[in-house]
Design a protein around this motif. Sequence first.
Motif, PDB file in Angstrom:
ATOM      1  N   UNK A 106      19.883   5.179  23.428  1.00 27.66           N
ATOM      2  CA  UNK A 106      18.719   5.763  24.251  1.00 27.66           C
ATOM      3  C   UNK A 106      17.568   5.229  23.744  1.00 27.66           C
ATOM      4  N   UNK A 107      16.637   5.828  24.430  1.00 30.52           N
ATOM      5  CA  UNK A 107      15.010   5.249  24.303  1.00 30.52           C
ATOM      6  C   UNK A 107      14.818   5.759  22.819  1.00 30.52           C
ATOM      7  N   UNK A 108      13.931   4.538  22.018  1.00 32.04           N
ATOM      8  CA  UNK A 108      13.637   5.145  20.649  1.00 32.04           C
ATOM      9  C   UNK A 108      12.664   6.258  20.911  1.00 32.04           C
ATOM     10  N   UNK A 109      12.418   7.238  20.127  1.00 33.00           N
ATOM     11  CA  UNK A 109      11.610   8.283  20.163  1.00 33.00           C
ATOM     12  C   UNK A 109      10.150   8.401  19.374  1.00 33.00           C
ATOM     13  N   UNK A 110       9.568   9.528  19.228  1.00 33.76           N
ATOM     14  CA  UNK A 110       8.244   9.717  18.717  1.00 33.76           C
ATOM     15  C   UNK A 110       8.470  10.036  17.284  1.00 33.76           C
ATOM     16  N   UNK A 111       7.304  10.070  16.333  1.00 31.70           N
ATOM     17  CA  UNK A 111       7.396  10.425  14.936  1.00 31.70           C
ATOM     18  C   UNK A 111       8.236  11.570  14.936  1.00 31.70           C
ATOM     19  N   UNK A 112       8.102  12.530  15.923  1.00 33.66           N
ATOM     20  CA  UNK A 112       8.789  14.061  15.681  1.00 33.66           C
ATOM     21  C   UNK A 112      10.303  13.881  16.310  1.00 33.66           C
ATOM     22  N   UNK A 113      10.826  12.582  16.586  1.00 35.75           N
ATOM     23  CA  UNK A 113      12.136  12.638  17.064  1.00 35.75           C
ATOM     24  C   UNK A 113      13.218  12.979  15.864  1.00 35.75           C
TER      25      UNK A 113
ATOM     26  N   UNK B  92       0.866  -1.079   0.044  1.00 40.39           N
ATOM     27  CA  UNK B  92       0.101   0.034  -0.030  1.00 40.39           C
ATOM     28  C   UNK B  92       0.702   1.130   0.092  1.00 40.39           C
ATOM     29  N   UNK B  93       2.167   0.945   0.486  1.00 37.16           N
ATOM     30  CA  UNK B  93       3.025   2.337   0.522  1.00 37.16           C
ATOM     31  C   UNK B  93       3.800   2.161  -0.738  1.00 37.16           C
ATOM     32  N   UNK B  94       4.093   3.553  -1.309  1.00 38.77           N
ATOM     33  CA  UNK B  94       4.973   3.527  -2.431  1.00 38.77           C
ATOM     34  C   UNK B  94       6.229   3.519  -2.107  1.00 38.77           C
ATOM     35  N   UNK B  95       7.122   3.043  -3.096  1.00 38.57           N
ATOM     36  CA  UNK B  95       8.679   3.085  -2.631  1.00 38.57           C
ATOM     37  C   UNK B  95       9.019   4.525  -2.420  1.00 38.57           C
ATOM     38  N   UNK B  96      10.059   4.504  -1.332  1.00 36.87           N
ATOM     39  CA  UNK B  96      10.772   5.944  -1.264  1.00 36.87           C
ATOM     40  C   UNK B  96      10.285   6.453  -0.164  1.00 36.87           C
ATOM     41  N   UNK B  97       9.117   5.850   0.732  1.00 33.58           N
ATOM     42  CA  UNK B  97       8.452   6.608   1.518  1.00 33.58           C
ATOM     43  C   UNK B  97       8.538   5.849   3.144  1.00 33.58           C
ATOM     44  N   UNK B  98       8.948   6.531   4.266  1.00 34.65           N
ATOM     45  CA  UNK B  98       8.533   5.931   5.433  1.00 34.65           C
ATOM     46  C   UNK B  98       7.500   6.630   5.900  1.00 34.65           C
ATOM     47  N   UNK B  99       6.685   5.895   6.581  1.00 34.45           N
ATOM     48  CA  UNK B  99       5.449   6.361   6.913  1.00 34.45           C
ATOM     49  C   UNK B  99       5.006   6.203   8.294  1.00 34.45           C
ATOM     50  N   UNK B 100       4.992   7.138   9.161  1.00 32.03           N
ATOM     51  CA  UNK B 100       4.645   6.794  10.666  1.00 32.03           C
ATOM     52  C   UNK B 100       3.598   7.883  11.131  1.00 32.03           C
ATOM     53  N   UNK B 101       2.354   7.073  11.477  1.00 36.50           N
ATOM     54  CA  UNK B 101       0.865   7.902  11.663  1.00 36.50           C
ATOM     55  C   UNK B 101       1.523   8.480  12.951  1.00 36.50           C
ATOM     56  N   UNK B 102       1.001   9.865  13.338  1.00 33.86           N
ATOM     57  CA  UNK B 102       1.566  10.728  14.588  1.00 33.86           C
ATOM     58  C   UNK B 102       0.960  10.281  15.665  1.00 33.86           C
ATOM     59  N   UNK B 103       1.537  10.761  16.726  1.00 35.79           N
ATOM     60  CA  UNK B 103       0.952  10.528  18.085  1.00 35.79           C
ATOM     61  C   UNK B 103       0.851   9.115  18.673  1.00 35.79           C
ATOM     62  N   UNK B 104       1.906   8.436  18.197  1.00 31.05           N
ATOM     63  CA  UNK B 104       2.419   7.321  18.875  1.00 31.05           C
ATOM     64  C   UNK B 104       3.429   7.932  19.831  1.00 31.05           C
ATOM     65  N   UNK B 105       2.973   7.485  20.953  1.00 33.75           N
ATOM     66  CA  UNK B 105       3.679   8.110  22.160  1.00 33.75           C
ATOM     67  C   UNK B 105       4.953   6.910  22.543  1.00 33.75           C
ATOM     68  N   UNK B 106       5.835   7.549  23.350  1.00 37.63           N
ATOM     69  CA  UNK B 106       7.054   6.471  23.168  1.00 37.63           C
ATOM     70  C   UNK B 106       7.093   5.925  24.604  1.00 37.63           C
ATOM     71  N   UNK B 107       6.070   5.902  25.365  1.00 32.67           N
ATOM     72  CA  UNK B 107       6.019   5.286  26.715  1.00 32.67           C
ATOM     73  C   UNK B 107       5.501   3.770  26.480  1.00 32.67           C
ATOM     74  N   UNK B 108       5.156   3.409  25.233  1.00 34.07           N
ATOM     75  CA  UNK B 108       4.584   2.017  25.446  1.00 34.07           C
ATOM     76  C   UNK B 108       5.239   1.227  24.332  1.00 34.07           C
ATOM     77  N   UNK B 109       5.875   0.215  24.761  1.00 33.29           N
ATOM     78  CA  UNK B 109       6.667  -0.616  23.872  1.00 33.29           C
ATOM     79  C   UNK B 109       7.506   0.093  22.854  1.00 33.29           C
ATOM     80  N   UNK B 110       8.517   0.754  23.430  1.00 27.88           N
ATOM     81  CA  UNK B 110       9.610   1.239  22.670  1.00 27.88           C
ATOM     82  C   UNK B 110      11.014   0.988  23.360  1.00 27.88           C
TER      83      UNK B 110
END
Lengths: 524, 652
Positions: B598-605, B572-590
């Motif tokens: 260091x701890x992995x970040x949010x989509x805004x990291x 469903x995703x075209x090549x050349x793109x990394x897509x992360x729907x926003x507001x996935x907080x980094x406090x669960x399963x990161x």
Amino acid sequence: MQVRAQIAMVMNLDKCIGCHTCSVTCKNVWTNRRGTEYMWFNDVETKPGVGYPKQWENQERWKGGWELKGGKLRLKAGGRLRKFATLFFNPELPTLDDYYEPWTYDYETLTTAPTSKHQPVAQPESQVTGRPLDLQWGPNWEDDLAGAPEHARLDPNLRDGVEEQVRLEYEKAFMFYLPRICEHCLNPSCVASCPSGAMYKRVEDGIVLVDQEQCRSWRMCVSGCPYKKVYFNWSTGKAEKCTLCYPRIEAGQPTICSETCVGKIRYLGVVLYDADRVQEAASVADEKDLLPAQLSLFLDPDDPEVREQARRDGIAEDWLDAARRSPVYALAVKHRVALPLHPEYRTLPMVWYVPPLSPVMSLVEGPGSEADPDDVFPAIDELRIPIEYLANMLTAGDPEPVRVSLRRLAAMRGWTREKNLGVDPDPALAAAVGMEPREIDAMFRLLAVAKYDERYVIPQTHGEIGLSPYARQGACGLDFEGGPGSCGALEKAKDPFGAEPLAAPGDGRGGGSNVAFLDFRKAT
Amino acid sequence: MSAQEKVRPISGWSTLAFALDWNRPPRQQATSPFWFLASDQFRFQRTRADVYSTPLGNGALRGMHVADCNALAARLGWMPSYPTFDRNPLDLTREAAEAGMEAPAYVVERLKAQELRFAAEDPDAPENFPRVLTLWRANLLGSSSKGHEYFLRHVLGVEDAAVRNVEAEPDQRPTDVVWHDEAPTGKFDLFTTIDFRMNGSALYSDVVLPAATWYEKYDLSSTDLHPFVHSFNQAVPPPWEAKTDFDIFGRVAERFSELAVEHLGTRTDLVAAPLLHDTPDELAQPFGEVRDWKRGECEPVPGKTMPKLVPVERDYTAVYRKWRALGPLAEQLGSSAKGIPLKPTVEIDQLRAANGEIDGRPALTRDVHMCEAILALSGVTNGRLAVEGFKGLEQRTGTRLADIAEEHADVRITFGDTQVQPRKVLASPEWSGMESRERRYNPFTINVERNVPFRTLTGRQQLYVEHAWMLEYGEALPTYRPPLNVLGVVGTQLSGEEGRKELHVRWLSPHNKWSIHSEFQDNLHMLTLFRGGPVVWLSDVDAREIEIADNDWCEVFNRNGVIVARAVVSHRIPPGIGLMYHSQDRHVNVPLSEITETRGGTDNSVTRISLKPTHLIGGYAQLSYGFNYYGPTGTQRDEMVAVRKLLGKPVY
Ligand code: SF4
Ligand code: SF4
């Protein structure tokens, strides 16, 4: 002819947005407790995909539903003998891996973690073992084609040549959502599979339930249901399933999944059918004839003869009225746009689906398509979602009824667009799909503008059935055995006018060959 | 009052939310420039503002750093900028009084003498740091902080922030804005979060005030997605120590007022207010010319060539008393809806009757009082005010308009009404629709059908904008601009580690399926209904190239930071793109990152605020600042990242 009434559902896949609101509200109401963590009475699957549990549609593997052997209908998993042979080891039982291992998170850490180098994080842990869990599968793992290049090939609908047509490539991608609940089948193989007689189909509304008192944990229903919509509660050791929210239905309210459906894709209504011919319809030789056979069971609620017989069979007048207004009857029988899910399982399912048209409308509505039937319809066979794929899901592989449905939906769009633009639509467009203009208008109203009271036409259950109202007099909501109302449980209440007490489920079954009916009216 | 995108009862809401019934003007800030400075992201801006100028331009931005543009916007009154000066405004007014001068004149004099500076000209000086932040139900750190890791490092002083970026070289640095050799870290003294979840923001807060959820309080809600005003109602009381938002602010105000008796008393504040949209300020700097008083191109005149300077008397001991009652400015000045005053008259007595009185004023001692007042003071929920507002607009336009609202002149939606059922809003000059019993809201119908001028320089729909900066960018007319050539500027983002398969992809972070903006969706049910934690979508073509299989852990990284998430591989995703729907907080399963440990970040990291200079233009017709309406966006999405598989087991 023996007339029975069934509360049935139609879902319009053209409008499902895959929001899973239905799943969440259902879960919150019914399966948010110990032993039911992995159960989703309502789930929504992305198609193409393997679904929940994995590959539930693969009956070669799970042996659910019925098959025709020597012209006779029998459970695919085998008859009584095989049942007893496999009582203690049932090879067709899905495991937790086929569903998923339910998890939660170590939320506590977020508030109790001491000062640390890194930000604290809540790790997933198994709800079964309590240990950290490496998540590998879930009830909606394939959302929006997630992982499809790897898994979707295993979609059991990709068979009989369809697999050749479907390319899992960006430019050719298609998908749609399939929300599923128990089908409340007319010929439920779950009921027939149960060695303890714990499962029953209610006579008054056709809802299929598990008697929790009678269930002996054999789990034959779990494997017997081809839709995998009976689940085993590991805590109580009993089978559980979608109840069609019967306490709500009895009060004339839609199921929770319908009530909360964001896309307004769901319809609930009464369908009258001829109970005497159920077995005959389920036993037609050619799978492709199952749809017409099931349609032939449905009785016309406007037919005076049907109404007369229905009254004789104890169906109340308001139910007959409701049947005449039934959106389900209209979509499935009158307009022929709704189709059953996997009729080839021969359970005569009662949740039907309007196939999705949207992904192709760009093609259909492309240049020059206008409202000209000549331009609109050839495109139907070039849809992104191959007709044959839908046919494998909805019509035992017969593309024609799917084509009829899609053509009618396409014609309806063209027709209504003309009207919206202030142009008089050409009656030839309606005629081309075998409909009268007023039928197209009625169908449009139902599919596009119908409000709550037209989408859900649910007559209330008659309280006087099964227990004399006098027996309930003075009872209160706390009247259960040992409850603080201390009037004793209702079942024990005596009717001062001598009527029999409420039959406990499991008593007084009718003697159908495959289906055990509980009939309150006949119990006395 | 909660709203998604659109607060329908805007005039009542803004009156109360900004205490316009007691004091004006309020301090309101555009967030992108604020954080651009506060989190020191400007120090990593290595392209100059003129890099995107057209060769045919006028040189208006030549040699300027984006932080210079921002400082100019602050000094010319284009954008609000707080803290405004490098000195406390309470001190400035005292000094003015001591010098026997009016505060505005005093400030102008000091500025001219270069003894006083705008804080935006030296954001890294300790006296210019923002020090205190209170987040109210906005998951800044878990979600919406563009350039997340810069926030952690420079604002909060978090040691393991994952920034690996290089600061601007000397010749790339601002000229006007002061450069400190060492970037400050940990600017904040106090960080408070009001929320009902222990989310990414709460985890980093000094103080967390537990808030009531939607079903534990009374409140109002509206959105642009439908035309109704809803109520929230208390099904159960807030559990444990949780309080309603109303009670939290009330209690803080109460204690603050007590402390103010000793610490602050009554003082004169000086608010530097920007040149505002829908006011005569729009004509302050005509012809799209940019004249900088600091360079002697004009005189510094408050409200003309620089921000308005408005002295405001503040009795800090009375904050709580004012909190509890509707102030007199409500009817004396009314509220302004797009420049059209809405003046409550009878409503004040109605509110007295409904809410009771405190010191002769309508009481606002309970959350429902506040709801009642919002509804009474807004045209969309009070037909009389809507008609009056249209009459005001009639006078201005000379065309009949009041009839639009007359059919509902007698409709007055109360909180009780919204509790019975959601109520459809009324046509009101607060907005530009002509909704009626027959018709839904549609923007600009009043302008198109009734010839009410658009709020532009020409009064028409206007595509041509003749501002010096727009001309400099070749954007005086709408034009296509290709994605920024990020890698051309910052170079490869691949790790260069031996034998690792890595790939550059363009970074997209669209709205989440189950939440928007900082709204959360990471509860157990919703996480169970997908992959149980943060995920990044990759095309099957790209994934194959770097040997990532569906559900593999992967690292997404660049100079700004690093994300550790599961890969979702899909055609469903075209090549050349990394897509992360926003507001996935980094406090669960990161888990932790291998690259940064260091701890992995949010989509805004992996993002960074990158201000577009033309967004800063102000004081010029429709390009004038309006709160939450016009101002620069973060443009953080023009970004490239590298992706690779995480080797070994994830470590938490
Ligand atoms: S779908 Fe429902 S009624 Fe049909 S066999 Fe399965 S559990 Fe029984
Ligand atoms: S709530 Fe309705 S629209 Fe949403 S997923 Fe369920 S069936 Fe589809």
